[in-house]
Design a protein around this motif. Structure first.
Motif, PDB file in Angstrom:
ATOM      1  N   UNK A   1       0.837  -1.176   0.000  1.00 54.99           N
ATOM      2  CA  UNK A   1       0.000   0.000   0.000  1.00 54.99           C
ATOM      3  C   UNK A   1       0.887   1.246   0.000  1.00 54.99           C
ATOM      4  N   UNK A   2       0.602   2.149  -0.892  1.00 56.04           N
ATOM      5  CA  UNK A   2       1.384   3.368  -1.011  1.00 56.04           C
ATOM      6  C   UNK A   2       0.826   4.449  -0.094  1.00 56.04           C
ATOM      7  N   UNK A   3       1.732   5.106   0.631  1.00 54.63           N
ATOM      8  CA  UNK A   3       1.285   6.133   1.563  1.00 54.63           C
ATOM      9  C   UNK A   3       1.941   7.485   1.286  1.00 54.63           C
ATOM     10  N   UNK A   4       2.806   7.548   0.306  1.00 52.18           N
ATOM     11  CA  UNK A   4       3.558   8.766   0.027  1.00 52.18           C
ATOM     12  C   UNK A   4       2.698   9.983  -0.194  1.00 52.18           C
ATOM     13  N   UNK A   5       1.650   9.850  -0.985  1.00 50.65           N
ATOM     14  CA  UNK A   5       0.778  10.996  -1.254  1.00 50.65           C
ATOM     15  C   UNK A   5       0.118  11.512   0.022  1.00 50.65           C
ATOM     16  N   UNK A   6      -0.295  10.598   0.886  1.00 50.97           N
ATOM     17  CA  UNK A   6      -0.935  11.004   2.134  1.00 50.97           C
ATOM     18  C   UNK A   6       0.062  11.731   3.025  1.00 50.97           C
ATOM     19  N   UNK A   7       1.296  11.216   3.107  1.00 53.71           N
ATOM     20  CA  UNK A   7       2.313  11.874   3.925  1.00 53.71           C
ATOM     21  C   UNK A   7       2.597  13.285   3.401  1.00 53.71           C
ATOM     22  N   UNK A   8       2.657  13.422   2.102  1.00 51.86           N
ATOM     23  CA  UNK A   8       2.895  14.743   1.521  1.00 51.86           C
ATOM     24  C   UNK A   8       1.723  15.674   1.817  1.00 51.86           C
ATOM     25  N   UNK A   9       0.521  15.173   1.660  1.00 46.76           N
ATOM     26  CA  UNK A   9      -0.681  15.967   1.929  1.00 46.76           C
ATOM     27  C   UNK A   9      -0.693  16.457   3.381  1.00 46.76           C
ATOM     28  N   UNK A  10      -0.385  15.560   4.318  1.00 49.72           N
ATOM     29  CA  UNK A  10      -0.361  15.938   5.728  1.00 49.72           C
ATOM     30  C   UNK A  10       0.726  16.977   6.000  1.00 49.72           C
ATOM     31  N   UNK A  11       1.902  16.781   5.433  1.00 45.56           N
ATOM     32  CA  UNK A  11       3.006  17.720   5.636  1.00 45.56           C
ATOM     33  C   UNK A  11       2.652  19.096   5.107  1.00 45.56           C
ATOM     34  N   UNK A  12       2.101  19.154   3.910  1.00 44.44           N
ATOM     35  CA  UNK A  12       1.738  20.435   3.315  1.00 44.44           C
ATOM     36  C   UNK A  12       0.617  21.121   4.090  1.00 44.44           C
ATOM     37  N   UNK A  13      -0.268  20.340   4.691  1.00 42.05           N
ATOM     38  CA  UNK A  13      -1.349  20.929   5.482  1.00 42.05           C
ATOM     39  C   UNK A  13      -0.815  21.660   6.711  1.00 42.05           C
ATOM     40  N   UNK A  21       9.939  18.675   8.768  1.00 46.69           N
ATOM     41  CA  UNK A  21       9.204  17.509   9.248  1.00 46.69           C
ATOM     42  C   UNK A  21      10.159  16.397   9.662  1.00 46.69           C
ATOM     43  N   UNK A  22      11.180  16.156   8.874  1.00 48.24           N
ATOM     44  CA  UNK A  22      12.120  15.077   9.192  1.00 48.24           C
ATOM     45  C   UNK A  22      12.809  15.337  10.530  1.00 48.24           C
ATOM     46  N   UNK A  23      13.118  16.595  10.826  1.00 47.34           N
ATOM     47  CA  UNK A  23      13.720  16.927  12.121  1.00 47.34           C
ATOM     48  C   UNK A  23      12.743  16.659  13.258  1.00 47.34           C
ATOM     49  N   UNK A  24      11.482  16.966  13.060  1.00 43.56           N
ATOM     50  CA  UNK A  24      10.481  16.795  14.109  1.00 43.56           C
ATOM     51  C   UNK A  24      10.244  15.331  14.457  1.00 43.56           C
ATOM     52  N   UNK A  25      10.368  14.437  13.467  1.00 45.27           N
ATOM     53  CA  UNK A  25      10.117  13.019  13.741  1.00 45.27           C
ATOM     54  C   UNK A  25      11.400  12.199  13.853  1.00 45.27           C
ATOM     55  N   UNK A  26      12.552  12.851  13.667  1.00 41.90           N
ATOM     56  CA  UNK A  26      13.821  12.174  13.908  1.00 41.90           C
ATOM     57  C   UNK A  26      14.290  11.231  12.813  1.00 41.90           C
ATOM     58  N   UNK A  27      14.044  11.606  11.565  1.00 42.39           N
ATOM     59  CA  UNK A  27      14.570  10.832  10.436  1.00 42.39           C
ATOM     60  C   UNK A  27      15.326  11.784   9.518  1.00 42.39           C
ATOM     61  N   UNK A  28      16.167  11.232   8.674  1.00 44.98           N
ATOM     62  CA  UNK A  28      16.893  12.094   7.747  1.00 44.98           C
ATOM     63  C   UNK A  28      15.944  12.606   6.668  1.00 44.98           C
ATOM     64  N   UNK A  29      16.265  13.766   6.120  1.00 42.58           N
ATOM     65  CA  UNK A  29      15.432  14.323   5.053  1.00 42.58           C
ATOM     66  C   UNK A  29      15.423  13.393   3.855  1.00 42.58           C
ATOM     67  N   UNK A  30      16.564  12.795   3.555  1.00 41.97           N
ATOM     68  CA  UNK A  30      16.644  11.879   2.413  1.00 41.97           C
ATOM     69  C   UNK A  30      15.672  10.718   2.597  1.00 41.97           C
ATOM     70  N   UNK A  31      15.646  10.134   3.784  1.00 47.27           N
ATOM     71  CA  UNK A  31      14.709   9.033   4.024  1.00 47.27           C
ATOM     72  C   UNK A  31      13.272   9.513   3.956  1.00 47.27           C
ATOM     73  N   UNK A  32      13.009  10.693   4.520  1.00 46.39           N
ATOM     74  CA  UNK A  32      11.640  11.176   4.471  1.00 46.39           C
ATOM     75  C   UNK A  32      11.186  11.394   3.027  1.00 46.39           C
ATOM     76  N   UNK A  33      12.067  11.931   2.195  1.00 42.55           N
ATOM     77  CA  UNK A  33      11.750  12.110   0.776  1.00 42.55           C
ATOM     78  C   UNK A  33      11.402  10.765   0.147  1.00 42.55           C
TER      79      UNK A  33
END
Length: 67
Positions: A1-13, A21-33
């Motif tokens: 199941x793909x969740x990328x679009x939902x994650x982007x939608x939530x981030x932009x909201x 966002x990556x700093x707030x949840x403790x992951x690298x920006x590259x991984x979050x992308x």
């Protein structure tokens, strides 16, 4: 199941960049992308952090409909 679009939608909201966002949840920006482009799936711990940050259920992140 793909969740990328939902994650982007939530981030932009929240008017956040991927870096912010990556700093707030403790992951690298590259991984979050990679999460948003569905190249990598977040692990369970990261999914929970994202759901908690956005105050949504995991079902919402996975675009599951309530039955």
């Amino acid at each position: 199941m793909k969740i990328g679009n939902k994650l982007k939608e939530l981030r932009l909201s929240e008017n956040l960049t991927q870096e912010q966002l990556s700093e707030k949840v403790g992951v690298s920006r590259v991984n979050y992308t990679r999460y948003e482009t569905d190249k990598v799936r977040p692990d369970y711990e990261t999914l929970i952090k994202l759901a908690d940050f956005y105050d949504v259920s995991l079902d919402e992140i996975f675009n599951r409909k309530k039955y």
